[in-house]
Each structure stands twice: as structure tokens, then as C-alpha cells.
Design an enzyme around this catalytic site. Sequence first.
Site, PDB file in Angstrom:
ATOM      1  N   GLY A   1       0.904  -1.332  -0.024  1.00 15.95           N
ATOM      2  CA  GLY A   1       0.088  -0.055  -0.066  1.00 15.95           C
ATOM      3  C   GLY A   1       0.742   1.145   0.023  1.00 15.95           C
ATOM      4  O   GLY A   1       2.048   1.253   0.435  1.00 15.95           O
TER       5      GLY A   1
ATOM      6  N   GLY B   1      -0.419   9.078   1.688  1.00 15.94           N
ATOM      7  CA  GLY B   1       0.085  10.284   1.225  1.00 15.94           C
ATOM      8  C   GLY B   1       1.646  10.630   1.801  1.00 15.94           C
ATOM      9  O   GLY B   1       2.248  11.442   0.828  1.00 15.94           O
ATOM     10  N   MET B   2       1.952  10.053   2.711  1.00 16.32           N
ATOM     11  CA  MET B   2       3.407  10.164   3.318  1.00 16.32           C
ATOM     12  C   MET B   2       4.267   9.130   3.563  1.00 16.32           C
ATOM     13  O   MET B   2       5.529   9.264   3.844  1.00 16.32           O
ATOM     14  CB  MET B   2       3.377  11.302   4.399  1.00 16.32           C
ATOM     15  CG  MET B   2       2.844  10.630   5.543  1.00 16.32           C
ATOM     16  SD  MET B   2       2.824  11.702   7.031  1.00 16.32           S
ATOM     17  CE  MET B   2       4.562  11.605   7.584  1.00 16.32           C
TER      18      MET B   2
ATOM     19  N   ASP C   1      -8.591  11.278  11.361  1.00 17.85           N
ATOM     20  CA  ASP C   1      -8.689  10.686   9.923  1.00 17.85           C
ATOM     21  C   ASP C   1      -9.406   9.348   9.791  1.00 17.85           C
ATOM     22  O   ASP C   1      -9.069   8.465   9.244  1.00 17.85           O
ATOM     23  CB  ASP C   1      -7.270  10.355   9.341  1.00 17.85           C
ATOM     24  CG  ASP C   1      -7.396  10.314   7.678  1.00 17.85           C
ATOM     25  OD1 ASP C   1      -8.326  10.780   7.242  1.00 17.85           O
ATOM     26  OD2 ASP C   1      -6.339   9.789   7.309  1.00 17.85           O
TER      27      ASP C   1
END
Length: 670
Positions: free
Chosen positions: A17, A20-21, A133
Amino acid sequence: MAGRVLGGRYTVQDKIGTGGMATVYRGVDEVLGRTVAIKTMLPQYASDESFAARFKQEAQAAAALQSPYIVSVYDWGKDGDTYYIVMEYLRGIDLKSGIRRHGALDPQKVAQIGSQIAQALSIAHKHDIIHRDIKPQNIMVQQDGNIKVMDFGIARAKNSHITTDNSVLGTAHYVSPEQTQGKDLGPTTDIYSLGIVMYEAATGRVPFDGDDAISVALKQVNEQPLPPSQINPAVDPSLEGIILKCMQKNPADRFQTADELKGVLRDYLAGRIQAVNAATSGLNLTATQVTPVVDSRVSTGVVPAVNRVDGTSTGSRPLTATEHAQMEARRKRRARRIKTFFGILLAFAAIGAVAYAAMQMYAAGNATRSVPNLLNYTQEEALLAIDETDFFERGNVREEYSTTVDRGKVMDQDPDPQRQMARGTQINIWVSKGPEPAKNVTVPDLRGKTPSEAEALLEENNLVGRAGESVYDSEVEVNLVVKQTPAGGSVAKEGDVVTYQLSKGIESLEVPDVVGQDYYTADSKLTEGGFTVEVSYENSDSYDEGYVIRQSPTGMADKGSTVTIVVSTGPKLYEIPWIEGYSEGTARSMLEDEGFVVNVEHVESYDVEAGIVISQSDSGSARAGTVVSITVSNGPGPSANPPLDPDDPDPYSESNPDQSEDSGDSEGDN
């Protein structure tokens, strides 16, 4: 990255996977021998101190959270320029993918998932950690049906000084109104996001959608969601009430703690509907737009109470003369417009009928429908399902490799399932080709290499190194590779594991003590103990013949080295001198010089002169200290008859005439 060993312990395998970072890989903890998930920060962020600090904070925050519904964090560190977090490896599917594949979930399952997420949030909030999140992509549904909350990548402790600019983070479809506005966040922001997750699980779609993140965020602030039961009639009022209370715009109107929400969801699952209804009563579901209503009371001269959007009222008061005149004028204008409207209505009745028919035809041609869920269908089943809708069209069919979807099954589609699309929309599908086949590679020869050299060689060939148990070897230096499996020069697949073993040098063993044991027993013990035996022999007065007198070395010695044993040949033997005829003194010296003990016996002898050895007790060989007896002559004794002269006649013989005469004379004398 595949094949690299981080921190000297964690072997990176295939990628599972990308976020974003960070990128997440499957890996192996070589110390504990278990599969783990390894999250590594993307290179472009590794040099940014703020990102590195947040990455470290994520590891420390998540490691402190212990719950069956939170993914476990085992370790974190930095290897070169790479920051990494080692986490529990989860087998299952994320909730977002599950909803895309199966559509809306059963209300009981929605409540069960919500309750478990609430329990996870309860643990985090008690540690003053807000996730910020919560979304179905971060909820992993395991094979047993239970969930784990993942990714504290943007979680923030209340006392943290990181990201103090209150930047809006997270995904627009799931963020709370206060989060989009950059306000201070509390536990209720996670509860709002959880409400949207339950809304999507119950209906199969998100409550607010748009062309971009900004438009979605504005809807989060300004619009009320469509009640879930109007999308999915299977959603009962009690569950709908729980979801909508979580999604209240004002944080004060939501459940105030995750524990409170967890308790209400448990009441729902247990059938305590009265308790649920009591907990969700008084919901503020005021619409975002106020539709004016003509009030017949305007003629009374009282301004009616007007409800504001926030639910408060303006109250009422008597009209002034001016206001009364203005309202009367408005009333007359409305009356004239109504008369005109009815006149026009009669005139256009026929046109209206025709227009209605045209509109029906237009609506029929431009109606929308939900896109069918084709995920996990075979290609043939998916194309047939598109045809059977008689509404959508077949699009492109593409094939891609996948490690999570079986070969021949649909792994993705565009548009997404459940989206409302117009007639004739083409549905594109991606069909899994199964895992990408690995390429053949030649296994490098690692013998004599250091561990780092071996790992570098394996990484160059896209192979994974694994250090096995070190072994003793007399030919290879300590900590160099001595063995490997598969062997160097053989053919393997990319990604295969090559196990190598390091040398511990020569093995040191305890040398068996064999002194006093017979030769055959001693030789067997030493050989079986891993040593080579060398034998020498010597006389011994202390050990019988064939027994070990001494050995060298003793104690510890290298395996395979030589052990020398000295075996007894028995005591040393000396030749007994022949001393008959020698004088006593000479005989004694000859025997004593050879180590014998002399025992002397003297006897009278007519034949041997005095002081001469007549005889000895032993002859041949004997060990030193043996007693040898000798017989020495003393010469004739005082009463001894002289020896007979052989030339003289025997005086006692009958043939001797003198004897006869003497006998006669004697008798005569008598």
C-alpha cells in the site's frame, strides 16, 4: 526496497500500500520470525524535520494504545535516510473496499462495526489522542469479522506542538465541519467522522459528494444529510437516529464521548430500543434553507414568530401603522398575481399536457441509475451484468496483476458501484491476472562474504536474505558466510528467500579424560568426542601393560585436533647376571648395579673354596628391585672329613687288605 533489512532485523518484502506520506510493505521480523507490516516514509519527506517529527509521533502515540481494535505498533526507527514503523500485519480487507464490493451492510453489522471503532477511539481519547482521519479506508475488517483501526499518521495528541497551524488534514468526505474550518478539535470530531462511516456502511454511499474536496467540505458545513432510511429503507429509525446524532453540525449536539456512543450502540445491538431512542431524542435536524410560508395571521396585526436556522425564535410584537400598510399592499399584490396565475393556467392547459408528455420523454431519456457492483465477478459475468441492465454500456476491459484478487475476477471498475449515472454510461472494468510472476535469477555465491556484502548481493538480484543459525567451521573465519540455501549458482525466483549461515570458527570441545583406561576404551572415547588419536608407548611401574599413563592436551581443545596418549608396556626388565664362580663381593656388585636386591646364604663346601658363589636363585630377566638369592661357600667345616683322594684305595672297601687286618687286630686286641 524489497530485500532490504532495516535496523538489522526487519526484512522488507513486497509493497502492499501507499499513502500520502508513506509506503507500506509486508516484511519479516527475523528475530521473532513473524510477518509484520513496515511503513516507510516517502523519500521526499524524510529530509523535512516536521514530517520526521510527526512520523516519530505517530509511532510513539500508536505504540501506547493497547486495544483488540487498534493495529499494534511493535517498533520504529531510522535506517540510513529511511524512517520506518513496524506494525502488526493484518489479513483482511479495508471497509471501503468491502462496501464497494458488497454495497450497503446489514444494520446489525453497521452497529457492530461502529461499536468496535468507538471502543478503539475510547482508548485513544483517554490517552488525549484524536485520530482526525477516521474513514473506511483506515478500518480493516479481519477474517473473523472484527475490525482494527489503522493509520495514526495525522493523529495529534492534545498537548502536541506539531502542526500548530491547524492545517485541515484528512479526507474531505469524512472530516467534521470544525475540521474544515481549522478550529480546535476534540473527541467529538472523531465521532462525527465515525457517523459518516456508519452512514456509508448503512447506505452504500457517502452523505456529501462533489466535484472537488472544497465543494464537499462546504457541504459538510452547510448542508444536512439525507436521512439514511430514504436511501436504504432497511435502516431502522433507531440506527438512523444514532448516525444522525453523530453527524450533528454543532459538536455539542453529538455524543460527547466515544464511551457514550459505544454504550448506545450496544443497547441497539441488545435490542434495548427504548434506551436508544432516549439517547437520540431531541435531534436538531433543521434544514439549511428556510422556505417562507404565507401566514393568515398577517391580518391580525401581529408579526408571527420566525424560526432561525439555529432554532431560536424572533418572538412576536404588535404591528406599527406603517408596517400594517406595507403588509396590506403586499396582500393585494399577491391576490392579483393569483388571479393572473389561474387565468394563464387555463390558457396553457393544453400546452401543459403536451409539455408534460415531452418532459416525461426527456426524463426517460436522461434518467440516472445506480452503477451495479461488478467487483469479484468474472469477466463474463460482469459483461453480462452490464448488458442485462439495458441502461449502461460495456466499456474497456483491462487486465492488471493483483496479489489480493483472484485471477479472472474483476478487481476494479469505473464508475464506482452505486454511483448515479446517466443512460449509456460506459462501465470500464479491470480484471485481475493474479500475482505478477517472478522472474528467474541466478543465486549469487555468498561463501566467505560478510553479512552486509551478502545482503547487498542478494538485493542486487532481487532476492531476500535471511540469516540462519550460525555454525562451526574450521575453514571459514568467524562471522563470514559458510553455507547458504539455495546454493550459489542455482536458479531462483525474484523475491525468493536465501538463507545464509555465518561461521562461528573452530568448535572448542572438552577433551575426555582417559588416563588409567585401557587403550581400546581411550581410543574410542577420544574418536567419538571429535578428536584424532596419536599413541606412544613406554614402560611403567605404576600402570599395567596396555593402560594409558598420560595424555596431552587436557581440558578444552579444538574439534578435530590431535590428542596424544602414552600407553604402558609394563615395568622395565633387566637381565640377571650369571654370577656363579664369582667371589661374593663381585657377585653382589654385579647384581646391585642392575637394580636387583641381593640375598646371601653361606654354606660349607669341600668342593668350592670359601667366598666363592656356589649358586643363584634366578636367571633370565626381571624388573628392578627383584630379590636374587645367592649361595656362597664357607669352605669345609671343622668336623668335615677330608676329601678322598681318587688315587687312594677306599679304606672301607672289602677289597682293601689293610682294612681286614686292622679289623682282625682290633678284635684280637679286644
